[in-house]
Design a protein around this motif. Structure first.
Motif, PDB file in Angstrom:
ATOM      1  N   HIS A 152      -7.923   3.448  -4.715  1.00 13.22           N
ATOM      2  CA  HIS A 152      -8.977   2.814  -3.919  1.00 13.22           C
ATOM      3  C   HIS A 152     -10.153   3.774  -3.740  1.00 13.22           C
ATOM      4  N   TYR A 153      -9.844   4.983  -3.318  1.00 17.39           N
ATOM      5  CA  TYR A 153     -10.904   5.961  -3.076  1.00 17.39           C
ATOM      6  C   TYR A 153     -11.637   6.318  -4.370  1.00 17.39           C
TER       7      TYR A 153
ATOM      8  N   GLU B  13     -13.014  -3.802   0.836  1.00 18.13           N
ATOM      9  CA  GLU B  13     -13.825  -3.042  -0.110  1.00 18.13           C
ATOM     10  C   GLU B  13     -13.942  -3.768  -1.448  1.00 18.13           C
ATOM     11  N   ARG B  14     -12.884  -4.472  -1.826  1.00 12.42           N
ATOM     12  CA  ARG B  14     -12.934  -5.242  -3.073  1.00 12.42           C
ATOM     13  C   ARG B  14     -14.061  -6.271  -3.012  1.00 12.42           C
TER      14      ARG B  14
ATOM     15  N   HIS C 282      -5.294   1.567 -12.761  1.00 11.41           N
ATOM     16  CA  HIS C 282      -5.608   0.759 -11.584  1.00 11.41           C
ATOM     17  C   HIS C 282      -6.991   0.136 -11.762  1.00 11.41           C
TER      18      HIS C 282
ATOM     19  N   ASP D  12      -6.525  -3.547  -7.206  1.00 10.11           N
ATOM     20  CA  ASP D  12      -5.726  -2.610  -6.419  1.00 10.11           C
ATOM     21  C   ASP D  12      -6.463  -2.102  -5.186  1.00 10.11           C
ATOM     22  N   LEU D  13      -7.720  -2.500  -5.026  1.00 12.21           N
ATOM     23  CA  LEU D  13      -8.475  -2.075  -3.854  1.00 12.21           C
ATOM     24  C   LEU D  13      -8.050  -2.874  -2.627  1.00 12.21           C
ATOM     25  N   PHE D  14      -8.287  -2.299  -1.457  1.00 13.55           N
ATOM     26  CA  PHE D  14      -8.070  -3.043  -0.223  1.00 13.55           C
ATOM     27  C   PHE D  14      -9.098  -4.172  -0.169  1.00 13.55           C
TER      28      PHE D  14
ATOM     29  N   VAL E 233     -13.964   3.335  -5.368  1.00 13.31           N
ATOM     30  CA  VAL E 233     -15.064   3.132  -4.420  1.00 13.31           C
ATOM     31  C   VAL E 233     -16.079   4.264  -4.517  1.00 13.31           C
TER      32      VAL E 233
ATOM     33  N   ARG F   5      -1.984   3.926  -4.327  1.00  8.62           N
ATOM     34  CA  ARG F   5      -2.988   2.867  -4.192  1.00  8.62           C
ATOM     35  C   ARG F   5      -4.172   3.364  -3.361  1.00  8.62           C
TER      36      ARG F   5
ATOM     37  N   VAL G 226       0.846  -1.194   0.000  1.00 13.69           N
ATOM     38  CA  VAL G 226       0.000   0.000   0.000  1.00 13.69           C
ATOM     39  C   VAL G 226       0.881   1.243   0.000  1.00 13.69           C
TER      40      VAL G 226
END
Length: 379
Positions: A76-77, A201-202, A192, A196-198, A80, A72, A68
């Protein structure tokens, strides 16, 4: 320091390698490249697992993919925030993404049917190291699980406004292919995606985007079953083999109905007999020569039984005993697997008080003990 018992692919070693990866990452930020030498050392640690060759392979496949950094967190943000429930009006907006704080300097989102586009300027700050970075983002949802996010350096305000207007117009008027091409023009380089999401959340996003698909699957099974049920009954009457496709639909539909009826049984209190609808489902399954999928029903029933046993501990009421006996009898009739060890442990904790304080229900108590395979003469 890290060590392992028999194989370097174990969860303990992978976790230690993740800490090492973070150390390598920090060293790189300070101008030291340690990764190549580290990988050479890891390549000497052979792996017994068929999916990996050595420590280097594990590092690349399991460790680096979990690394991370600020970019990344930005990706992610950006991805989402494309989901409808995450859209928020009003700027500046600050949100926390695990150990990062994201501040939207500017952001605009548009939606068309199953696709979405977001373009904005954001600032991300690590709450652990206080390092921060500002970037321009463009994230695109093409439908289902296909998400793309591009990250670029800050632009001057005129350049940023021109880019945003251009992309928004193309998204509104042109094909998604043209949007992707324009994104590549403004944001050259890699993009991405969901990977690449945490992790948490993925999983949520995949559950969200696949929900409609599985709902349509379910509707198809129900339609196939109900539209052809009378025809298959005619086959059954004439001793003609039932089509396997219909049997698959029947198994899904009846298993689903059974689970729903068991849930409804949880709201019934003080009755001796369970719903006749449950018996009818068992008869239908036998008629169609199918074995119901009991996994979800068993889980639901075990939860209900444990809840009732807790109530018995607190109340000791006759109606609770009737509920437990009804559910246990239903499980026996349907061949559902019950976690007796849990019920027995809970029951033994209250057995003495229950028998002493509820003599008027001793017959029901002994019936319960027989269902739980407890010797009624004991104690």
């Amino acid at each position: 320091c890290g060590w392992f018992f028999d194989d370097i692919s174990g969860i303990e070693t992978v976790q230690v390698l993740k800490h090492a990866c973070r150390a390598v990452q920090i060293a790189h930020q300070l101008g030291y490249d340690l990764e190549n030498d580290f990988l050479k050392g890891l390549s000497k640690a052979l792996c017994n697992h068929s999916d990996y060759t050595d420590g280097k392979d594990i590092y690349i496949k399991l460790v680096k993919t979990s690394k991370v950094d600020l970019k990344r967190a930005i990706a992610h943000y950006a991805i989402v925030s494309l989901l409808p429930n995450n859209n928020t009006k009003g700027l500046p907006l600050e949100k926390h993404v695990y150990s990062y704080t994201i501040k939207e300097i500017d952001c605009e989102r548009v939606h068309h049917k199953h696709s979405s586009l977001a373009i904005g300027q954001i600032k991300v700050t690590s709450n652990m190291t206080l390092e921060s970075e500002e970037a321009v983002i463009a994230s695109l949802h093409l439908g289902n699980r296909d998400f793309q996010c591009k990250i670029g350096e800050l632009l001057s305000l005129p350049e940023y406004q021109k880019m945003k207007t251009d992309l928004m117009e193309i998204f509104d008027q042109e094909s998604l292919t043209q949007v992707v091409r324009k994104l590549d023009f403004y944001f050259p380089g890699d993009f991405h995606s969901l990977k690449d999401l945490f992790v948490e959340e993925r999983r949520k996003i995949l559950a969200h985007v696949s929900g409609d698909i599985f709902s349509r699957f379910q509707d198809s099974y129900f339609t196939l079953y109900h539209d052809n049920k009378r025809l298959m009954e005619y086959h059954h009457e004439l001793d003609v083999p039932i089509h396997r496709e219909f049997q698959k639909a029947a198994r899904f539909v009846l298993s689903k109905k059974l689970e729903e009826l068991i849930i409804e049984e949880g709201y019934v209190e003080g009755e001796k007999h369970y719903s006749e609808d449950i018996t009818e489902i068992a008869c239908e399954a036998k008629k169609w020569q199918i074995q119901l999928d009991h996994k979800l029903s068993e889980s639901t029933l075990n939860n209900l039984l444990n809840t009732r046993m807790d109530q018995l501990k607190e109340e000791g009421a006759k109606k609770v005993l009737l509920d437990i006996l009804r559910l246990l009898q239903m499980a026996e009739d349907l061949g559902l697997e019950i976690a007796f060890w849990s019920l027995q442990n809970n029951y033994f904790a209250i057995r003495s008080d229950l028998r002493h304080n509820h003599q008027e229900s001793i017959g029901l108590i002994e019936d319960l003990e027989r269902h739980l395979n407890i010797d009624v003469s004991f104690g």
